[in-house]
Design an enzyme around this catalytic site. Structure first.
Site, mmCIF file in Angstrom:
data_model
loop_
_atom_site.group_PDB
_atom_site.id
_atom_site.type_symbol
_atom_site.label_atom_id
_atom_site.label_comp_id
_atom_site.label_asym_id
_atom_site.label_seq_id
_atom_site.Cartn_x
_atom_site.Cartn_y
_atom_site.Cartn_z
ATOM 1 C CD GLU A 59 -3.090 -0.954 0.222
ATOM 2 O OE1 GLU A 59 -3.110 0.052 -0.505
ATOM 3 O OE2 GLU A 59 -3.921 -1.868 0.153
ATOM 4 N NE ARG A 76 -3.815 2.817 -0.615
ATOM 5 C CZ ARG A 76 -5.059 2.741 -0.185
ATOM 6 N NH1 ARG A 76 -5.682 3.819 0.202
ATOM 7 N NH2 ARG A 76 -5.684 1.579 -0.105
ATOM 8 C CG ASP A 121 -5.764 -7.107 -7.614
ATOM 9 O OD1 ASP A 121 -4.717 -7.359 -7.007
ATOM 10 O OD2 ASP A 121 -6.661 -6.394 -7.127
ATOM 11 C CD GLU A 143 -10.918 -1.629 -8.074
ATOM 12 O OE1 GLU A 143 -12.089 -1.328 -7.715
ATOM 13 O OE2 GLU A 143 -9.922 -1.477 -7.344
HETATM 14 C C1 DMJ Z 1 -6.431 0.488 -4.906
HETATM 15 O O1 DMJ Z 1 -5.694 0.837 -3.790
HETATM 16 C C2 DMJ Z 1 -5.551 -0.125 -5.941
HETATM 17 O O2 DMJ Z 1 -6.195 -0.060 -7.153
HETATM 18 C C3 DMJ Z 1 -5.193 -1.542 -5.641
HETATM 19 O O3 DMJ Z 1 -4.483 -2.159 -6.680
HETATM 20 C C4 DMJ Z 1 -6.392 -2.380 -5.300
HETATM 21 N N1 DMJ Z 1 -7.569 -1.662 -5.072
HETATM 22 C C5 DMJ Z 1 -7.584 -0.374 -4.484
HETATM 23 C C6 DMJ Z 1 -8.885 0.335 -4.772
HETATM 24 O O4 DMJ Z 1 -9.977 -0.472 -4.870
#
Ligand code: DMJ
Length: 656
Positions: A275, A279, A408, A542
């Protein structure tokens, strides 16, 4: 013969001492010196005696008495033993020979607190020893390695001092146009999205400034354990590039100032490596590339250094969490017997390549290439990558595979590593193609009603459930269409369109026209959530992300229409006076709020919506690749082959 030199001092001429000079003043001065020397000798002998006596005293109790005696002699005027301060914080001075009773009580209190301290120290040491015993040999070795590295790093820093970062070419800023769409209708919608961004930002500015996120109903700051419950201003960092792209420059400056003055990574906080990477590092790097402001680059590099100890595991697969201060890492308790997670350790590549590019330090690149090489050597059940990998043993955990949560962005970063390298990282492309082929074979199905969905693979069984998170894959398939093997570009663009359609259905079949967290394709059910705890919508991006990619590649107006439906629903059902909130049940006409304005709402959801209604020359794909948190990073041209880069990582990276 030497004559004493005469030097001016305060307007007077005085004689100075010089070797061989035999004048009277010189003689007197020599005499004074030897007297002083003898006195000094006596004094130092006395001090040595005192110290000697102290160190040779046989036991603790005597030490203590001596301490107290010393206290009587040397610091009798100070009330509290600690720092000479009173509990109130003020220094208290007693007259000489203060009350004996008072002094006795003080002594007792001193002894008591000393005993408490010793007891507490013992308990802490015992606790630590117990924890150490619980750890495996590999974990202990990794911890020792972390400590060693820290000491080495500190020593290196002390030796070298802060090294300025090398200058690097910046992206062509001209590619960041205003992006105003020619269609008046699109322009109006874009203005509305910009207004929503203003509302989200202003509310956070007013009620949650400096906190990670905002509680828009309680109108106060919010944080979760992914940021280690410390105030790192996640929303500021995540929102910066959206502000910049939208032309909200005052707000951007405000954020920059906060980062410059307050963002400090030396905190005792255990954060999620993934994260924080997507971010914070992603957000800071994007802000740097867009604005050219050095502060963002410096902060990104400072933070990256704090993440490096997470890689000190027996395999080099990083821990999920790391303490920014101590560098100690560990994994989530719930993740398959202490495993690391594919979507976490597999979503570092883009940012780490840029860190090497910006700093000239190969370590970042080495870390992520090591992960790639290790994965390439492993067996894959049915060609699929399980979501869990044990960083101690290097073996897979449970055989679960997902293109949604836990899996993902691993697939996303394989494709984007190739794109970001100006399509020269063919190893990444091949790995992506092979992985997608296995996913298509085992996980992608059509429902009875004709909806294409991506299920979840659990120990050889396909669960016919798709998560909101997996909806990003529509955009990924479209983005990867060009360059796919066997001329399958058309096929992947079509697959992207089908996923976009399915995810739109998951929105359209709700009361609020907002999508649930997960939806089923089972027993007559199509694209709807069944369990109560899967009915929420937390401002996720998404589905809108996929609409945007599909729009860019097809210009089919339905994608703008679907995006607008979602924007309106968010404005209607998630907007409150203090910002935007997630909702707990998208099937209820009277939903309750979760009272969280997620930082990714500003980083991703609103950015993708804004880009959907902008012209394509705003952040063109030829120059920019978006990380998984929608932070744009410029394409880098890898001049040399990957093999050569492995030998000399820093060479050959230039901005395209
Ligand atoms: C985001 O922090 C990013 O897209 C991450 O890859 C997974 N999903 C969250 C938002 O839904």
């Amino acid at each position: 013969m030497t004559t004493p030199a005469l030097l001016p001092l305060s307007g007077r001429r005085i004689p100075t001492l010089s070797p061989g000079a035999s004048s009277f003043p010189h003689h007197r001065a020599t005499l004074r010196l030897s007297e002083k020397f003898i006195l000094l000798l006596i004094l130092s002998a006395f001090i040595t005696l005192c110290f000697g006596a102290f160190f040779f005293l046989p036991d603790n109790s005597k030490h203590k008495r001596f301490d107290l005696g010393l206290e009587d002699v040397l610091i009798p005027h100070i009330d509290s033993p600690k720092e000479g301060k009173h509990a109130s914080g003020q220094v208290v001075i007693h007259g000489q020979g203060g009350h004996d009773e008072h002094r006795h009580r003080e002594r007792e209190e001193g002894e008591e607190s000393l005993r408490d301290k010793i007891r507490a120290d013992h308990e802490r040491a015992l606790q630590e020893a117990k924890e150490k015993l619980r750890k495996s040999r590999e974990e202990l070795q990794a911890e020792i390695q972390t400590e060693k590295n820290k000491v080495m790093e500190d020593l290196k820093k002390k030796d070298a001092g802060p090294k300025p970062l090398p200058p690097v070419p910046m992206p062509k800023v001209v590619s960041v146009s205003d992006g105003e769409p020619p269609e008046p209708d699109a322009k109006e919608k874009r203005d509305k999205i910009r207004e929503m961004m203003k509302h989200a930002w202003d509310s956070y500015r007013q009620y949650g400034w400096g906190h990670n996120e905002l509680k828009p109903l309680a109108k106060k700051g919010h944080s979760t354990n992914i940021f280690g419950n410390s105030q790192l201003g996640a929303t500021i960092v995540d929102a910066l590039d959206t502000l910049y792209i939208m032309g909200l420059h005052e707000e951007f400056k405000d954020g920059q100032e906060w980062i410059d003055q307050n963002l400090d990574f030396g905190v005792n906080a255990e954060v999620s490596v993934f994260e924080v990477n997507i971010r914070f590092i992603g957000g800071l790097l994007a802000a740097y590339y867009l604005s050219g402001q050095e502060v963002f680059k410096l902060k990104a590099v400072q933070l990256a250094e704090k993440l490096l100890p997470a890689f000190n595991t027996p395999t080099g697969i990083p821990w999920a969490m790391v303490n920014l201060k101590s560098g100690v890492g560990r994994n989530w308790g719930w993740a398959s017997a202490g495993s690391s997670i594919l979507a976490e350790f597999g979503t570092l590549h883009m940012e780490f390549v840029h860190l090497t590019y910006l700093t000239g330090n190969p370590a970042y690149y080495q870390k992520v290439m090591h992960i790639r090489k290790l994965l390439a050597k492993m067996d894959r059940p049915n060609g699929l990558y399980p979501n869990y990998l044990n960083p101690r043993t290097g073996r897979w955990g449970q055989h679960h595979t997902s293109v949604g949560g836990l899996g993902d962005s691993f697939y996303e970063y394989l494709l984007k590593a190739w794109l970001m390298s100006d399509k020269t990282d063919t190893e990444a492309r091949k790995t992506y193609d092979d992985a997608i082929e296995a996913i298509e074979r085992h996980l992608i199905r059509k429902s009875n009603g004709g909806l294409t969905f991506i299920g979840e693979w659990k120990n050889g069984h396909l669960e016919r459930k798709m998560g909101h998170l997996a909806c990003f894959a529509g955009g990924m398939f479209a983005l990867g269409a060009d360059g796919s093997p066997d001329d399958k570009a058309g096929h992947y663009l079509q697959l992207g369109a089908e996923i976009a359609h399915t995810c739109h259905e998951s929105y359209d079949r709700t009361v609020l026209k907002l999508g649930p967290e997960a939806f089923k394709f089972d027993s007559g059910l199509e694209a709807v959530a069944v369990r109560q705890n899967e009915k929420y919508y937390i401002l996720r991006p998404e589905v809108i992300e996929t609409y945007w990619y599909m729009w860019r590649f097809t210009h089919d107006p339905k994608y703008r229409q679907w995006g607008w439906e979602a924007a309106q629903a968010i404005d209607k059902y998630c907007r409150v006076s203090g910002g935007f909130s997630g909702v707990k049940d998208v099937y209820s006409s009277n939903p309750t709020y979760d009272d969280v304005q997620q930082s990714f709402f500003l980083a991703e959801t609103l950015k993708y919506l804004y880009l959907l209604f902008s012209s394509d020359d705003l952040m063109p794909f030829e120059s920019w690749v978006f990380n998984t948190e929608a932070h744009p990073l410029p394409v880098l041209h890898l001049e040399c082959s990957m093999g050569f880069l492995l030998k000399d990582y820093a060479v050959g990276l230039t901005l395209y």
